[in-house]
Design a protein around this motif. Structure first.
Motif, mmCIF file in Angstrom:
data_model
loop_
_atom_site.group_PDB
_atom_site.id
_atom_site.type_symbol
_atom_site.label_atom_id
_atom_site.label_comp_id
_atom_site.label_asym_id
_atom_site.label_seq_id
_atom_site.Cartn_x
_atom_site.Cartn_y
_atom_site.Cartn_z
ATOM 1 N N SER A 190 61.324 -8.758 -13.541
ATOM 2 C CA SER A 190 59.899 -9.032 -14.546
ATOM 3 C C SER A 190 59.857 -10.500 -14.923
ATOM 4 N N ALA A 191 61.043 -11.105 -15.401
ATOM 5 C CA ALA A 191 61.016 -12.233 -16.313
ATOM 6 C C ALA A 191 60.741 -13.381 -15.153
ATOM 7 N N LEU A 192 61.170 -13.279 -14.041
ATOM 8 C CA LEU A 192 60.766 -14.321 -12.967
ATOM 9 C C LEU A 192 59.329 -14.268 -12.751
ATOM 10 N N ASN A 193 58.775 -13.084 -12.534
ATOM 11 C CA ASN A 193 57.216 -13.157 -12.418
ATOM 12 C C ASN A 193 56.475 -13.623 -13.524
ATOM 13 N N SER A 194 56.915 -13.688 -14.795
ATOM 14 C CA SER A 194 56.328 -14.076 -15.770
ATOM 15 C C SER A 194 56.393 -15.652 -15.717
ATOM 16 N N LEU A 195 57.548 -16.145 -15.426
ATOM 17 C CA LEU A 195 57.673 -17.511 -15.072
ATOM 18 C C LEU A 195 56.733 -18.171 -14.017
ATOM 19 N N ILE A 196 56.698 -17.497 -13.032
ATOM 20 C CA ILE A 196 55.838 -17.860 -11.890
ATOM 21 C C ILE A 196 54.370 -17.594 -12.151
ATOM 22 N N VAL A 197 54.043 -16.661 -12.665
ATOM 23 C CA VAL A 197 52.610 -16.091 -12.683
ATOM 24 C C VAL A 197 52.038 -16.636 -14.089
ATOM 25 N N GLY A 198 52.783 -16.567 -15.129
ATOM 26 C CA GLY A 198 52.528 -16.934 -16.453
ATOM 27 C C GLY A 198 51.542 -16.051 -17.000
ATOM 28 N N ASP A 199 50.645 -16.527 -18.166
ATOM 29 C CA ASP A 199 49.922 -15.357 -18.785
ATOM 30 C C ASP A 199 48.385 -15.614 -18.397
ATOM 31 N N SER A 200 48.146 -15.651 -17.123
ATOM 32 C CA SER A 200 46.951 -15.747 -16.899
ATOM 33 C C SER A 200 46.126 -14.353 -16.498
ATOM 34 N N PRO A 201 44.917 -14.503 -16.887
ATOM 35 C CA PRO A 201 44.234 -13.212 -16.376
ATOM 36 C C PRO A 201 43.940 -12.945 -15.173
ATOM 37 N N LEU A 202 43.660 -11.531 -14.716
ATOM 38 C CA LEU A 202 43.728 -11.175 -13.280
ATOM 39 C C LEU A 202 42.602 -12.102 -12.431
ATOM 40 N N LYS A 203 43.218 -13.126 -11.496
ATOM 41 C CA LYS A 203 42.269 -13.767 -10.654
ATOM 42 C C LYS A 203 43.161 -13.763 -9.306
ATOM 43 N N LEU A 204 42.542 -13.864 -8.208
ATOM 44 C CA LEU A 204 43.117 -13.858 -7.047
ATOM 45 C C LEU A 204 43.558 -15.477 -6.761
ATOM 46 N N VAL A 205 44.736 -15.747 -7.274
ATOM 47 C CA VAL A 205 45.221 -16.875 -7.302
ATOM 48 C C VAL A 205 46.537 -17.086 -6.286
ATOM 49 N N HIS A 206 47.080 -17.956 -5.904
ATOM 50 C CA HIS A 206 48.082 -18.271 -5.151
ATOM 51 C C HIS A 206 49.517 -17.503 -5.622
ATOM 52 N N ASN A 207 49.761 -17.653 -7.039
ATOM 53 C CA ASN A 207 50.754 -17.294 -7.643
ATOM 54 C C ASN A 207 51.169 -15.948 -7.307
ATOM 55 N N TYR A 208 49.960 -15.007 -7.282
ATOM 56 C CA TYR A 208 50.375 -13.631 -6.977
ATOM 57 C C TYR A 208 51.019 -13.330 -5.518
ATOM 58 N N GLY A 209 50.350 -14.219 -4.609
ATOM 59 C CA GLY A 209 50.621 -14.003 -3.547
ATOM 60 C C GLY A 209 52.099 -14.383 -3.155
ATOM 61 N N PHE A 210 52.466 -15.361 -3.965
ATOM 62 C CA PHE A 210 53.955 -15.718 -3.708
ATOM 63 C C PHE A 210 54.747 -14.834 -4.185
ATOM 64 N N VAL A 211 54.482 -14.313 -5.293
ATOM 65 C CA VAL A 211 55.340 -13.065 -6.043
ATOM 66 C C VAL A 211 55.475 -11.878 -4.967
ATOM 67 N N LEU A 256 54.782 -11.985 -1.819
ATOM 68 C CA LEU A 256 55.877 -12.493 -0.774
ATOM 69 C C LEU A 256 57.404 -12.333 -0.985
ATOM 70 N N LEU A 257 57.829 -12.855 -2.158
ATOM 71 C CA LEU A 257 59.173 -12.729 -2.513
ATOM 72 C C LEU A 257 59.276 -11.576 -2.834
ATOM 73 N N GLU A 258 58.688 -10.550 -3.311
ATOM 74 C CA GLU A 258 58.963 -9.435 -3.355
ATOM 75 C C GLU A 258 59.487 -8.264 -2.074
ATOM 76 N N ALA A 259 58.578 -8.849 -1.096
ATOM 77 C CA ALA A 259 58.639 -8.363 0.224
ATOM 78 C C ALA A 259 59.977 -8.668 0.979
ATOM 79 N N LEU A 260 60.194 -10.001 0.750
ATOM 80 C CA LEU A 260 61.667 -10.566 1.409
ATOM 81 C C LEU A 260 62.776 -9.972 0.678
ATOM 82 N N LEU A 261 62.709 -9.789 -0.615
ATOM 83 C CA LEU A 261 63.678 -9.148 -1.249
ATOM 84 C C LEU A 261 63.902 -7.504 -0.883
ATOM 85 N N ILE A 262 62.774 -6.945 -0.722
ATOM 86 C CA ILE A 262 62.854 -5.544 -0.288
ATOM 87 C C ILE A 262 63.553 -5.507 1.084
ATOM 88 N N ILE A 263 63.369 -6.368 1.956
ATOM 89 C CA ILE A 263 63.935 -6.387 3.271
ATOM 90 C C ILE A 263 65.246 -6.899 3.391
#
Length: 161
Positions: free
Chosen positions: A95-116, A118-125
């Motif tokens: 959760s802390a890493l997500n906060s570092l990557i995404v920050g406190d930005s409001p909901l927008k379709l930005v690239h940071n969410y996609g990266f998080v 993708l990282l989650e999917a890789l970690l689950i696999i």
């Protein structure tokens, strides 16, 4: 001299006014809700798998893990307590890493969410490719999944607040 008040008949002569539907504060609400549903189902699947498997532990819903750590402490089983705290800390650091990557930005379709995501999917696999030849590797797999679920939890929280 009598003063006249504004005529009430002028406001009632138009008849009942239609009520406007409130506008959604999130412009892309439906795709976000579908994504949240899929993510919650994914977390439930992972949690059920680990609860019903030989591990008998929770990696996504930490109230049970916290309770197991407290019970292990009261019974003097400090290795089991440390193992449960490892799951809790992995989730927290995700959760802390997500906060570092995404920050406190409001909901927008930005690239940071996609990266998080993708990282989650890789970690689950990743645990699929880790052999279960030792308890250390099994524990590593559990910590990786708890970290991934922490990323997901952080994503869902930063999306709406």
């Amino acid at each position: 001299m009598a003063t006249t008040s504004p005529s009430l008949s002028s406001t009632h002569s138009r008849g009942p006014q239609p009520i406007e539907a409130p506008k959604c504060p999130i412009p892309h609400a439906f795709p976000v809700l579908i994504t949240c549903f899929i993510m919650a189902a994914n977390a439930g699947f992972i949690n059920t798998f680990f609860l019903e498997s030989v591990f008998e532990t929770s990696v996504t819903h930490l109230t049970g893990t916290t309770s197991q750590a407290a019970i292990a402490y009261t019974k003097g089983s400090y290795d089991l307590m440390a193992w449960n705290f490892g799951i809790i800390l992995s989730f927290f650091f995700g959760s802390a890493l997500n906060s570092l990557i995404v920050g406190d930005s409001p909901l927008k379709l930005v690239h940071n969410y996609g990266f998080v995501i993708l990282l989650e999917a890789l970690l689950i696999i990743t645990p699929v490719f880790i052999p279960n030849t030792s308890s250390a590797l099994t524990t590593t797999s559990i910590y990786i999944l708890a970290f991934a679920c922490g990323l997901q939890n952080g994503y869902s929280i930063t999306s709406f607040f």
